[in-house]
Design an enzyme around this catalytic site. Structure first.
Site, short mmCIF file in Angstrom:
data_model
loop_
_atom_site.label_atom_id
_atom_site.label_comp_id
_atom_site.label_asym_id
_atom_site.label_seq_id
_atom_site.Cartn_x
_atom_site.Cartn_y
_atom_site.Cartn_z
N LYS A 86 -45.35 -48.97 -103.73
CA LYS A 86 -45.76 -49.53 -102.45
C LYS A 86 -46.12 -51.00 -102.55
O LYS A 86 -46.29 -51.54 -103.65
CB LYS A 86 -46.95 -48.75 -101.89
CG LYS A 86 -48.20 -48.85 -102.74
CD LYS A 86 -49.41 -48.23 -102.03
CE LYS A 86 -50.61 -48.24 -102.97
NZ LYS A 86 -51.85 -47.83 -102.32
N CYS A 100 -46.61 -39.36 -89.85
CA CYS A 100 -45.34 -39.12 -90.54
C CYS A 100 -44.85 -37.68 -90.41
O CYS A 100 -43.67 -37.47 -90.11
CB CYS A 100 -45.41 -39.57 -92.00
SG CYS A 100 -47.06 -39.66 -92.70
#
Lengths: 615, 615
Positions: A433, A301
């Site tokens: 999540k 990321c």
């Protein structure tokens, strides 16, 4: 995975650990005890018996003694001691490992206790900050430092079986003393135990390390090191086909492949915050030519934010979606590495979407659809956990954003009709999540895919887009992986299929078996092979001088989906009667097919990724 | 690349370095000189001028002075001094850098001199072992430590031009003083100089770093570090398409993809012998969890031998051929990194064949064919160098094997009708090799592919196969790469094409330009886009509110091969008139095509990897 002590089965298993320790102390009075927690399906206890080595041969004796204690139905009695008294007790009873744990507890209370994973290791923390008292449990003549709870008496423990003994470093640190870890399984009923043992028997047959060797899928080498598998041509086909499928599913939703290197200056992780949090889990890279401080990437990321940030983005450009199947490196302890389940070279089918708040639901919807297609294709049942923020102020990012995001996640789950459950307080500090659990063919659950919102990293990296009103706003990041780690997924999937891969994944899809080694036969077989290649079928020829029967059995051992025998009849007629791997067909009779028609069928089956033969 | 001093042009260029130094000493009498070697197309001299910074503005003045010295036609006189006298000279003339070189020479003679690359840096080694005397060259009032040779007098130096000045650490070490490096180019004739300057002008326009930015192909980040490019979706398409083509070409010859991790324990390189030879060029990896000594892989061959060695191989199984496009890491000095030409993350289209001696010619034949198809497709002329062993005993492996192998290589080159030259003594110590040079659109030659025999590594790793007579024999290894490094190849290829990629490589193959933003137009454009995707065409829509003219110009700036304007006429007729990028077409008139026919044509062009439009 350590389970919590809060359900009946776990309490019973932990009591069995005490009963086993009682027995061990009876047999080996000088035994020094480490920790004895509950694990999946059972329990273990780490013991130091000096020179004495326990083996499977001792299990019957220990089990017999344990059963005696169970029959005695001794009550479990809880007592408390001041921590200083407890340390005194450990000294007097010559239990140095317990003494060490107690001293650590005393030194800095729960804070350190947490850091040391003492709680997880099975011992006890009383009170919230400073530890003043600790609890003990006694049954018969055996007393153990223990948080509890326990069953009322030793008679209430269901059925159990000792399974194995292995070496284990004290506190998992290879510099510490090596102890012996004795494992047992335990269930409420005999039936459950029998079922579990049968499942283990089946799992053993399916062990991906064994199949990996038999089907020549991957290789380890002492020179290369543990946790660093290399993949043979066959294994590489599995990797590539899986990655390709996962990518395809997301490319359909606008994800675009990018590429980043496997290392970076540590500056990148100082900016992302990973350095402070995970600095000691990283592989450090030393440049001998420069003073650069580099590290291997443990995730992608932060690199991907650099590609996003290279251009000005407008609200109309969003979502920007990147996809990369690439290998990250994590410094796992050698002792924890095994087969493909836990490796140091972790290939992720990683992706990142940068989007606006109002785009979250659509993006999640797409990723859930992709995951559903993937797992239904590979024939595994999915269940998802939706993790929300909990109370407290450990969560970063705007509370309103959290609320909106959580609602969007839930709507996406509902509209995808997924089997789900909600978990308050299980979100990461940077966003809610979704975790995916897949159930394999013998009933085991594995965590696989994940979709994770991130409200923090875009801010850390000062990512921006020009909003409709001309102001600069911060996008939201969505991390996701459908397979997760390809290595770990393969460890699950090889066992799920027992190595009987569907046609689209099978490294060898078709084997041509010659009935003899005559020039004419081999020539014809070669022409068939060339034809198969035109249809992109992964085919091989077995033209060795073994009998046809032996060759057919070999194709079965290699779990090849289709094989055809080539002899006089086939050469003359141009027709073949394919043998179909047993799990792919319900029909017992084999039917004749024109060769090219047959190839067209295989090619179509591979393309549509089906599990059963359509012949 | 430093050239040798043995041709007239190089001698002349080196004399110009002295003439420039003469001038610099006249202008800045306190100048301290480093080294002044010949480089490609010219020369440079490193000077330390203390606080004085030279800029382009000083070039005219220096050039004028240089021309005066050339006009004076001063003879170059050679003298010799004992090394102690030379050191005395350096002290008296206050040339500390020359003194340092001389002291190093004195300390350990040629051995150290070689290690220090002093010879390459332009100074001189007399005698073979111990250095006793060194030579000097004098012109006018300027004397320099120098191996020579030189032109007879300063008048014999052709035409030159000073090009640039840049910082350079003394001896390339960032811990040393920073000097100023003044570069010039020089040729025998004015025409050649003009041609060279024109070529440079064109090269500047094509600079892949500039085009990489303009076409949004790759990104560097200070946080990630130098030499570690990241590739955007556009750049990743280039990488993937090139790798895919290179793989396809070898898969046709039986190469199979494998996968190995990016690191290994150093044990692997101790076994291969690389540790002793290249240990200090490796990136060391530190595990914080274990005591493992790991390194990043700088090549893949040792790993690939581990896959070969995992099974018993018979003479019938050979050749075993592995293919892997993967990134290796080399610890290049930061100062040498630039764009994609020299990076630390080097992605190789690597392959290794393990074969018998009698299979060499066929294998080389296949690889040469593959290379020829690749380079003719990308429209670059190939030339190959065939490197043989020389005299002396530095070569390992059986002499008869060398002879047979060299003959097989040559036969393969002849049968592939390649433009080649032979180089005695240029082979590696472990086997003969073939290097490929490709000429780009502006006449520059680049080393690209390579095919290398290896008689040593298979033995080091004790690789074996069962020969026809049942004995165990050692296979031969063939290393090869068609593109070489994908990053370096891209740096060459972007400049070769000036970013005008052929249809099969173009990240964006087709742009749809709407004449207005009406619902109907955009809807139709979207349906055309969907249709294009069905044909696997990489298409985008430009439906912004700029004028059609502006949108067409934007498509040209982005060098999109095809664009079509979508308006009332197209919507009604279903016919389009594609605009074709100028380099792809000779026709000036544009013709109408039915949309799906047009897509079929593009798809076919991409599939057959052609350079010109077939419309």
């Amino acid at each position: 995975m350590i389970e919590h002590h809060n359900d009946g089965l776990s309490v019973m298993r932990h009591s069995l650990a005490h009963i086993m320790a009682t027995t061990i102390q009876h047999i080996w009075p000088n035994a020094k005890f480490g920790v004895g927690p509950v694990v999946e399906n059972g329990f273990y206890y780490d013991v130091d018996l000096g020179e004495t080595k326990i083996s499977d041969n001792d299990f019957q004796r220990i089990e017999t003694e344990m059963k005696k204690i169970i029959d005695l139905d001794q009550p479990f009695n809880r007592t408390e001691k001041l921590i200083e008294e407890a340390i005194e007790w450990a000294k007097n009873t010559e239990q140095p490992y317990k003494a060490e744990l107690l001293n650590d507890l005393k030194r800095a209370g729960t804070t350190v206790a947490k850091d040391l994973d003492i709680a997880e290791l099975g011992t006890i923390v009383e009170g919230d900050a400073k530890v003043e008292t600790v609890s003990f449990y006694t049954n018969g003549d055996f007393t153990d430092l223990c948080r509890g709870p326990h069953v009322v008496s030793t008679g209430k423990v269901g059925v159990f079986k000792l399974m194995r003994v292995s070496g284990a470093y004290w506190r998992g640190n290879e510099n510490n003393a090596q102890m012996q870890r004795i494992y047992g399984v335990a269930f409420a009923t005999k039936e459950e135990l029998v079922h579990h043992l049968e499942m283990l028997e089946e799992a053993k047959k399916r062990d991906h390390r064994k199949l990996g060797q038999e089907l020549d899928l991957f290789v380890f080498s002492d020179m290369v090191g543990s946790g660093l598998p290399m993949f043979t041509p066959q294994g590489t086909i599995l990797r590539d086909q899986l990655a390709c499928f996962s990518n395809e599913l997301r490319e359909a939703y606008g994800y675009q492949k990018v590429w980043v290197p496997h290392m970076t200056k540590r500056d990148l992780y100082e900016a992302s915050g990973h350095w402070a949090k995970f600095g000691d889990e990283l592989f450090m890279v030393k440049s001998q030519e420069t003073s650069d401080e580099l590290v291997l990437k443990p995730m992608n990321c932060p690199h991907h934010t650099r590609i996003y940030a290279n251009k000005q983005r407008s609200y109309r450009d969003l979502p920007v979606r990147y996809l990369e199947t690439t290998t990250v490196y994590r410094d796992e302890k050698t002792g924890e590495l095994g087969g493909l389940s836990r490796v140091r070279s972790i290939t992720q089918d990683d992706s990142h979407a940068f989007c606006r708040e109002d785009q979250i639901e659509d993006e999640i919807n797409n990723l859930l659809s992709a995951a559903q297609v993937l797992y239904s294709t590979i024939d595994m049942k999915l269940k998802v956990r939706l993790s929300y923020r909990g109370d407290g102020d450990t969560y970063l990012g705007d509370e309103k954003l959290w609320k909106s995001a959580q609602e969007q996640l839930k709507r996406a789950i509902l509209s995808n009709k997924l089997d789900y459950f909600e978990a308050e307080g299980e979100a990461a500090f940077y966003g809610p999540k979704i975790d995916f659990m897949a159930t394999d063919a013998i009933g085991r659950e594995h965590q696989v895919a994940t979709v994770q919102l991130d409200f923090v990293m875009p801010e850390r990296f000062k990512l921006e887009y020009v909003a409709e009103d001309g102001s600069l706003k911060t996008p939201i990041m969505i991390h996701s992986a459908l397979l997760g780690s390809i290595e770990r997924f393969l460890s699950v999937y090889i066992e799920h299929t027992a190595g009987r891969f569907p046609i689209w994944l099978a490294p060898e899809q078709l084997r041509l078996i010659t009935v003899n080694q005559e020039e004419k036969t081999i020539q014809f077989a070669n022409s068939v092979l060339e034809k198969a290649k035109e249809y992109d079928i992964r085919a091989t020829i077995d033209n060795g001088n073994e009998s046809v029967g032996k060759k057919i059995r070999s194709a079965e051992v290699w779990k090849v989906p289709y094989s055809i025998v080539i002899g006089e009849k086939e050469i003359e007629s141009g027709m073949v009667t394919p043998r179909i791997r047993s799990d792919m067909t319900v029909a017992n009779e084999h039917s004749e097919h024109e060769i090219e028609n047959f190839f067209r069928t295989i090619a179509n089956e591979a393309k549509s990724r089906i599990n059963k033969s359509s012949l």
